[in-house]
Scaffold this motif. Sequence first.
Motif, PDB file in Angstrom:
ATOM      1  N   ILE A   1     -62.465   0.192   2.837  1.00 46.91           N
ATOM      2  CA  ILE A   1     -63.041  -0.688   3.843  1.00 46.91           C
ATOM      3  C   ILE A   1     -63.094   0.047   5.178  1.00 46.91           C
ATOM      4  N   TYR A   2     -64.249   0.053   5.800  1.00 43.90           N
ATOM      5  CA  TYR A   2     -64.407   0.708   7.098  1.00 43.90           C
ATOM      6  C   TYR A   2     -63.484   0.072   8.131  1.00 43.90           C
ATOM      7  N   ASN A   3     -62.803   0.919   8.904  1.00 47.98           N
ATOM      8  CA  ASN A   3     -61.985   0.439  10.019  1.00 47.98           C
ATOM      9  C   ASN A   3     -62.567   0.906  11.349  1.00 47.98           C
TER      10      ASN A   3
ATOM     11  N   THR B   1     -60.670   6.130  10.765  1.00 42.13           N
ATOM     12  CA  THR B   1     -59.858   5.623   9.648  1.00 42.13           C
ATOM     13  C   THR B   1     -60.567   4.526   8.869  1.00 42.13           C
ATOM     14  N   SER B   2     -60.086   4.329   7.671  1.00 37.35           N
ATOM     15  CA  SER B   2     -60.530   3.225   6.825  1.00 37.35           C
ATOM     16  C   SER B   2     -59.311   2.626   6.149  1.00 37.35           C
ATOM     17  N   TRP B   3     -59.488   1.437   5.625  1.00 39.57           N
ATOM     18  CA  TRP B   3     -58.444   0.784   4.850  1.00 39.57           C
ATOM     19  C   TRP B   3     -58.667   1.073   3.379  1.00 39.57           C
TER      20      TRP B   3
ATOM     21  N   VAL C   1     -51.671  -1.513   0.303  1.00 40.86           N
ATOM     22  CA  VAL C   1     -52.628  -1.481   1.408  1.00 40.86           C
ATOM     23  C   VAL C   1     -52.204  -0.379   2.358  1.00 40.86           C
ATOM     24  N   GLU C   2     -53.147   0.532   2.667  1.00 42.26           N
ATOM     25  CA  GLU C   2     -52.822   1.619   3.593  1.00 42.26           C
ATOM     26  C   GLU C   2     -54.045   2.015   4.405  1.00 42.26           C
ATOM     27  N   LYS C   3     -53.793   2.555   5.575  1.00 44.44           N
ATOM     28  CA  LYS C   3     -54.851   3.105   6.406  1.00 44.44           C
ATOM     29  C   LYS C   3     -54.938   4.595   6.090  1.00 44.44           C
ATOM     30  N   VAL C   4     -56.169   5.086   5.859  1.00 43.66           N
ATOM     31  CA  VAL C   4     -56.365   6.486   5.499  1.00 43.66           C
ATOM     32  C   VAL C   4     -57.371   7.127   6.447  1.00 43.66           C
ATOM     33  N   SER C   5     -57.253   8.438   6.593  1.00 44.09           N
ATOM     34  CA  SER C   5     -58.188   9.189   7.424  1.00 44.09           C
ATOM     35  C   SER C   5     -59.539   9.286   6.722  1.00 44.09           C
ATOM     36  N   ASN C   6     -60.602   9.031   7.463  1.00 42.40           N
ATOM     37  CA  ASN C   6     -61.946   9.136   6.890  1.00 42.40           C
ATOM     38  C   ASN C   6     -62.243  10.547   6.396  1.00 42.40           C
ATOM     39  N   SER C   7     -61.612  11.547   6.997  1.00 42.03           N
ATOM     40  CA  SER C   7     -61.857  12.931   6.570  1.00 42.03           C
ATOM     41  C   SER C   7     -61.349  13.196   5.152  1.00 42.03           C
ATOM     42  N   LEU C   8     -60.464  12.342   4.640  1.00 42.81           N
ATOM     43  CA  LEU C   8     -59.917  12.513   3.302  1.00 42.81           C
ATOM     44  C   LEU C   8     -60.684  11.733   2.234  1.00 42.81           C
ATOM     45  N   LEU C   9     -61.624  10.898   2.665  1.00 39.74           N
ATOM     46  CA  LEU C   9     -62.343  10.056   1.713  1.00 39.74           C
ATOM     47  C   LEU C   9     -63.418  10.839   0.976  1.00 39.74           C
TER      48      LEU C   9
ATOM     49  N   THR D   1     -56.291  -6.297   7.411  1.00 34.26           N
ATOM     50  CA  THR D   1     -57.375  -5.299   7.473  1.00 34.26           C
ATOM     51  C   THR D   1     -58.624  -5.894   8.112  1.00 34.26           C
ATOM     52  N   GLU D   2     -58.651  -7.218   8.235  1.00 33.60           N
ATOM     53  CA  GLU D   2     -59.786  -7.946   8.815  1.00 33.60           C
ATOM     54  C   GLU D   2     -61.099  -7.516   8.145  1.00 33.60           C
ATOM     55  N   TYR D   3     -61.101  -7.519   6.828  1.00 37.02           N
ATOM     56  CA  TYR D   3     -62.212  -7.039   6.022  1.00 37.02           C
ATOM     57  C   TYR D   3     -63.440  -7.949   6.034  1.00 37.02           C
ATOM     58  N   TRP D   4     -63.342  -9.167   6.543  1.00 41.86           N
ATOM     59  CA  TRP D   4     -64.428 -10.137   6.466  1.00 41.86           C
ATOM     60  C   TRP D   4     -65.667  -9.628   7.187  1.00 41.86           C
ATOM     61  N   ASP D   5     -66.764  -9.568   6.457  1.00 47.84           N
ATOM     62  CA  ASP D   5     -68.065  -9.104   6.952  1.00 47.84           C
ATOM     63  C   ASP D   5     -68.032  -7.664   7.439  1.00 47.84           C
TER      64      ASP D   5
END
Length: 131
Positions: free
Chosen positions: A35-37, A41-43, A114-122, A12-16
């Motif tokens: 986590i913002y992607n 999308t977000s993680w 761990v999954e990628k999700v649509s930002n519209s669903l958050l 997910t490369e979540y660092w910083d």
Amino acid sequence: MLEDIQQKIDRTEYWDVEILDFQTNFFGDEIDILIYNDSETSWKISFLSCYKVAYETDATWRTIEHVRDMRSGQLGYYGQNITLSESKDFSGFYDVSIDLTILTGKIICKEVKVEKVSNSLLNIFWLRKEK
């Protein structure tokens, strides 16, 4: 199995990167870190069947009393470290160490997803306020 899950988290490369929310659900049985992607999308890292969840925040020193009153520019949550290890105390469980800059924590859980999700669903409190 542990290495595979850690690799998924690391991919997910979540660092910083901006942490959008830390959510507890079902009386603490499930913890989600969002986590913002990118703009679409977000993680979502989910810790499931949690035995123990302990975390500390910046509540003793922040200048704004309630996080719910903050906007994105005022939030200071950025990924620093998410590390899994096999629980020394509970067979089949993971010990998780989390550092999200101004939120640190420890989780003992049985499953990590761990999954990628649509930002519209958050459903993120501070994004609703900015719209």
